[in-house]
Design a protein around this motif. Sequence first.
Motif, PDB file in Angstrom:
ATOM      1  N   GLU B   3      75.051  46.189 -10.338  1.00 17.79           N
ATOM      2  CA  GLU B   3      75.767  45.099 -10.523  1.00 17.79           C
ATOM      3  C   GLU B   3      76.703  45.036  -9.415  1.00 17.79           C
ATOM      4  O   GLU B   3      76.852  43.909  -8.857  1.00 17.79           O
ATOM      5  N   ARG B   4      77.442  46.331  -9.269  1.00 15.83           N
ATOM      6  CA  ARG B   4      78.361  46.282  -8.345  1.00 15.83           C
ATOM      7  C   ARG B   4      77.907  45.989  -6.829  1.00 15.83           C
ATOM      8  O   ARG B   4      78.546  45.518  -5.959  1.00 15.83           O
ATOM      9  N   HIS B   7      76.987  42.591  -5.927  1.00 16.08           N
ATOM     10  CA  HIS B   7      78.255  41.715  -5.365  1.00 16.08           C
ATOM     11  C   HIS B   7      78.940  42.243  -4.145  1.00 16.08           C
ATOM     12  O   HIS B   7      79.232  41.424  -3.397  1.00 16.08           O
ATOM     13  N   LEU B   8      78.785  43.426  -3.867  1.00 17.63           N
ATOM     14  CA  LEU B   8      79.165  43.797  -2.288  1.00 17.63           C
ATOM     15  C   LEU B   8      78.183  43.251  -1.474  1.00 17.63           C
ATOM     16  O   LEU B   8      78.545  42.518  -0.528  1.00 17.63           O
ATOM     17  N   LYS B  11      78.725  39.334  -1.109  1.00 15.14           N
ATOM     18  CA  LYS B  11      79.971  39.237  -0.358  1.00 15.14           C
ATOM     19  C   LYS B  11      79.831  39.247   1.074  1.00 15.14           C
ATOM     20  O   LYS B  11      80.272  38.749   1.817  1.00 15.14           O
ATOM     21  N   PRO B 214      86.362  50.417  -9.787  1.00 15.20           N
ATOM     22  CA  PRO B 214      85.430  51.674 -10.116  1.00 15.20           C
ATOM     23  C   PRO B 214      84.503  51.788  -9.256  1.00 15.20           C
ATOM     24  O   PRO B 214      83.303  52.645  -9.418  1.00 15.20           O
ATOM     25  N   ILE B 215      84.153  50.994  -8.134  1.00 14.26           N
ATOM     26  CA  ILE B 215      83.083  51.522  -7.096  1.00 14.26           C
ATOM     27  C   ILE B 215      83.164  52.942  -6.606  1.00 14.26           C
ATOM     28  O   ILE B 215      84.259  53.295  -6.130  1.00 14.26           O
TER      29      ILE B 215
END
Lengths: 333, 370
Positions: B3-4, B7-8, B11, B214-215
């Motif tokens: 998920e993270r 999103h990166l 972006k 938290p990445i």
Amino acid sequence: MKKQDGNNVGSVTHHASRFTHRASRITGSDIAVKIENMRRTFGAFVAVDNISLEIKKGEIFGFLGPNGAGKSTTIRMLCGLLMPSGGSGTVGGLDIAKNPEGIKRIVGYMSQRFSLYDDLTVEENINFFSGVYNVPKEKKLERKEWVLDMAGIADRRGSLTRDLAGGFKQRLALGCAILHEPPILFLDEPTSGVDPVSRRNFWHLIDDMSQAGRTVFVTTHYMDEADYCDRLALIYRGRIIAEGTPSELRHEYMKRDVLELEVDRVVEAMDVLSKSGIDAAIFGSTLHITVESESTGRQQITAALEASGIKVKGCEKIVPSLEDVFVTLIEVS
Amino acid sequence: MFERIRHLIIKEFIQAFRDNRTVFLLFVTPLIQLFLFGYVATFDVNSISTAFYDLDRSYESRELARRLESSGYFAIKYRPESQQEIQDLVDRGHVLCAIQINRGFAKDLKRGTPTQIQVIVDGTDSNTAMIAMGYVNTVIAGYGKERMNSLIRAKLSKIEFRTRVWYNPDLKSRNYMVPGVIAVIIMLTCLLVTSMSVVRERELGTMEQIMVTPIRPIELMLGKTIPSAIIGFFDMSLVTVVGVFWFDVPIKGAFLFLFLCTAVYLLPILGIGLFISTISKTQQQAIMATFFFFQPSILLSGFATPIENMPDIFQYVTYLNPLRYFLVIVRGIFLKGVGINVLWPEVLALFVLGVTILILSALRFKKRMT
């Protein structure tokens, strides 16, 4: 900045009463942040020199000091961005050295520099940060609306972030830093470079966070903002030189009296006084002078100035501002 | 975690498409490069401007001139009347090649005695000069052989050359260049995109904000390299399509295999991009570092000049160059139509090199982040 002082005094009293009320709720057992003999060196330069602190849950803790005193370094160590060179500490019960990743889940951090993406829209920024903070899907929309509402930019969600005014940007940055509802907040000079009205509004927001039970660790070099804090530490050249509530600092650390002097030619008067061994600091159109006692001090000053032909229009004993306290403490150390 | 990373990546793409300069870099630059290499950078030598100084003025000498012209390689533009005139034409660069036929040329031929033809070639551009000399030799030798046959009129046993050029039968430089452009474009674009996107965040201070989320460093690395890889695949496809349909470059091998090989090629490239991001403080430094790496990579790859011609020590250095292997692969796929059964040594070398570089860079990247 000085001009603001008068304004803030009003709001300070208003805040102070709320804080006293709340302070009673806080018990000594729940500690949010604790550091012991923490050090950080960069080569030969000691940025943070053996500082120890304890911050209680729900407290607004102010970290005051001039630029380069070690404020940002401390805050960056507490957020897990920088490893301490020595000493130990916990944030929310988690060890700084052993569990920086765990700490990142429970803290919100707003850095000194504006650190959202300028080329993303307001909404894209919020979506991105709620994504990387693992905000649960079902809460994302609610949190987004909350941030937009808190920052007062619900109608500008589609605007590029770079087009927002300073105060809105800063609120949006705060909003993005707390999307994941962290119990502990680190704000590094959140109000630098923002206009006075926005600064005041921002402190109201910080107060709201604290009311909601969050611990806020905030650094600033604006002395007039110190009164918004429950407790303060003054840091200078990497060391903590005083710690306590704003009123403790005013009264306990300030054994001497502060006189406010009204004269015609302020700068010249300061020169004359320094030649006679009396240190004075310019505060707007007046001079602040710290003296051992009110009466003898007043005599010395008047004598020195009138010998040089400078007329003393007024000389009053005042309640020392935190800036006076700070200046005096720096002189002592 | 995914998920993270997702999103990166989203972006990165929003940012890339919002910035006109980035869009230009990603879409227009590859095409400009391709068109330049496709049209301008050619080693093919045709219609060499030639001076023909004929002192013999015989049927035979005129026949030789006709043959030179009809070969298509030579265009006789001047017929000088003196040695001095030849000197002048070559000095001024009006001709690249001057041919002098001495008096008695026809007589010698008829008598069957050896004769000489003077050929002057402008060696300023050594490559073209070599090619021109080769063509002159071919034409003259061909003529000489025919004359000899007619003179002897006897069928002696003879050895005849029947040359056939494989893979690129028309010997077009373009067919050699365009696949190379794919390799170069992927390298340049991916190096820039990877290193710049990391350094920009550091420069603007957004990196610090990301680092308190938290990445994890590995997620950040993936979030930065996956968009570059996608762009790399896109540029590869773009150049391939335009190369095949516009420049008629043959692609004999499988596109899918090309795609897979590109994935392997991206490993070292993205690793180097990450490495550049760890040594650069500003975007400007990242650009400088990229070109500092890019230039020698091209020279030591066999992109324009054969590796076999380099001094031994440099030939060894080329083994560390990912571009070297990928050039062999793309040319193999495009021109020879070969697959993994032939190209496996290059693919394997690229993979080992890539994994090594990527791991080392990732460790360095992680260290810089924490």
